[in-house]
Scaffold this active site. Structure first.
Site, mmCIF file in Angstrom:
data_model
loop_
_atom_site.group_PDB
_atom_site.id
_atom_site.type_symbol
_atom_site.label_atom_id
_atom_site.label_comp_id
_atom_site.label_asym_id
_atom_site.label_seq_id
_atom_site.Cartn_x
_atom_site.Cartn_y
_atom_site.Cartn_z
ATOM 1 N N LYS A 195 7.341 -17.021 -20.566
ATOM 2 C CA LYS A 195 7.541 -16.202 -19.362
ATOM 3 C C LYS A 195 8.358 -14.960 -19.696
ATOM 4 C CE LYS A 195 11.997 -17.412 -18.738
ATOM 5 N NZ LYS A 195 13.189 -16.580 -18.482
ATOM 6 N N THR A 252 11.947 -14.220 -13.178
ATOM 7 C CA THR A 252 12.237 -13.374 -14.335
ATOM 8 C C THR A 252 11.530 -12.036 -14.263
ATOM 9 O OG1 THR A 252 12.318 -15.445 -15.603
ATOM 10 C CG2 THR A 252 12.404 -13.423 -16.847
#
Length: 350
Positions: A195, A252
């Site tokens: 990610k 994120t």
């Protein structure tokens, strides 16, 4: 009634300190270790860690240690909160001074380039069987800044031994910090690591001045890349629709707290990688992970166009705007093709 434990947290950066606070809130005796003696003195005398968590007061039951031997004395669980590139070095130090086998909980998110090992595999390689009881990973959508403010946060723990995962679930869980268990160790580690690549790309997109449409596309197509590679490596594809997949991607890719997003944002605005890393002052795991993921895509013959574009930007001096334009000009394909292929491969393996 929770059993109160002695727990060592190795690494007094933002994440290690925030997790030490969770443990301290649960009444545990927390030993927070760092090389930096000035930081340890600040933790013990001022109960702060201003460099990483400005204006946050640390609980009194967190004690700082600059001696690793003293920090590990009498503990059974150790939280490994150092960057991926420092893990082997720290494990080497632990081997020299620990008194008994430990449950090792790693909370970093990365893959080692060249060896292509996940962090749990690095620990297994470095630590003889007699020096650890179990290895657990803690991962999920969690900014240290928000955890330190006791904002609601939810994470996942995983291990080859689910009894160990449940032990760590109990160690951390409280009204602010909710912990789930997941038996898919590979998926949890792969989702948490990859990610960061997509967060870098999202930051670049924002730095270029593109809008929410572009970022939504990066997140969803990035999730498809993560699931393609993770499934090839043995992960359960359902893991990537959970906390360490879409959950971690959302937090994120959309927050200024994310150091990977901030680094990407600077790249998108025209700054060079060396300048960005120097300005950040903290490890940007996505840079190193991009190199590893690029190698993994070759090894497993998995198509990862966002990862490839980011690799060209970071390591081959590709212009960020040109890389985005090339992504948009790729050959047409059906959106559901990836999901069908992943589902078919999973059924075949079963």
């Amino acid at each position: 009634m929770k059993v109160k434990e002695k727990v060592a947290v190795i690494g007094a950066g933002s994440w290690g300190t925030a997790l030490a606070m969770v443990l301290a809130d649960n009444g545990h005796e927390v030993r927070l270790w760092a090389h930096n003696e000035a930081r340890i003195k600040e933790i013990n005398e001022q109960h702060t860690n201003q460099q990483y968590l400005p204006d946050i007061k640390l609980p009194a039951n967190i004690k700082g240690y600059s001696s690793l031997k003293e920090a590990l004395a009498g503990v059974e669980q150790v939280i490994l909160a150092v960057p991926t590139k420092a893990i082997r070095e720290v494990l080497g130090l632990m081997k020299e001074c620990q008194e008994q086998p430990l449950v090792i909980v790693h909370v970093s998110k990365g893959i080692e380039p060249n060896t292509l090992l996940r962090i749990s595999e690095m620990i297994e390689e470095e630590m003889p069987d007699g020096l650890y009881k179990d290895i657990v990973v803690l991962s999920g959508p969690s900014h240290a800044e928000e955890v330190s403010l006791r904002h609601p946060t939810t994470v996942t723990v995983s291990s080859k031994n689910m009894a160990a995962a449940e032990l760590i679930q109990d160690l951390f869980m409280n009204q602010h910090f909710r912990v789930y268990t997941n038996a898919d160790l590979i998926g949890v580690e792969i989702g948490g690591a990859l990610k960061n690549i997509i967060a870098l790309a999202a930051g670049i997109s924002d730095g270029l001045g593109y809008g929410d449409n572009a970022k939504a596309a990066l997140i969803t197509r990035g999730l498809a890349e993560i699931a393609r590679l993770g499934t090839k490596m043995g992960a359960n594809p359902l893991t990537f629709s959970g906390l360490t997949g879409i959950g971690d991607l959302i937090v994120t890719c959309t927050s200024v707290h994310s150091r990977n997003w901030r680094a990407g944002n600077m790249l998108g605005k025209g700054h060079k990688l060396e300048e960005v890393l120097d300005k950040m002052g903290m490890v940007v795991e996505g840079v190193r992970t991009t190199k590893a993921a690029h190698q993994l895509s070759d090894k497993y013959e998995v198509n990862m166009p966002i990862t490839d574009a980011l690799y060209q930007i970071l390591f081959q001096d590709q212009d960020p705007k040109a890389a985005v334009d090339e992504l948009m000009a790729r050959m047409k394909k059906r959106e559901m093709e990836d999901l069908v292929n992943i589902h078919s491969e999973t059924l075949t393996e079963e």
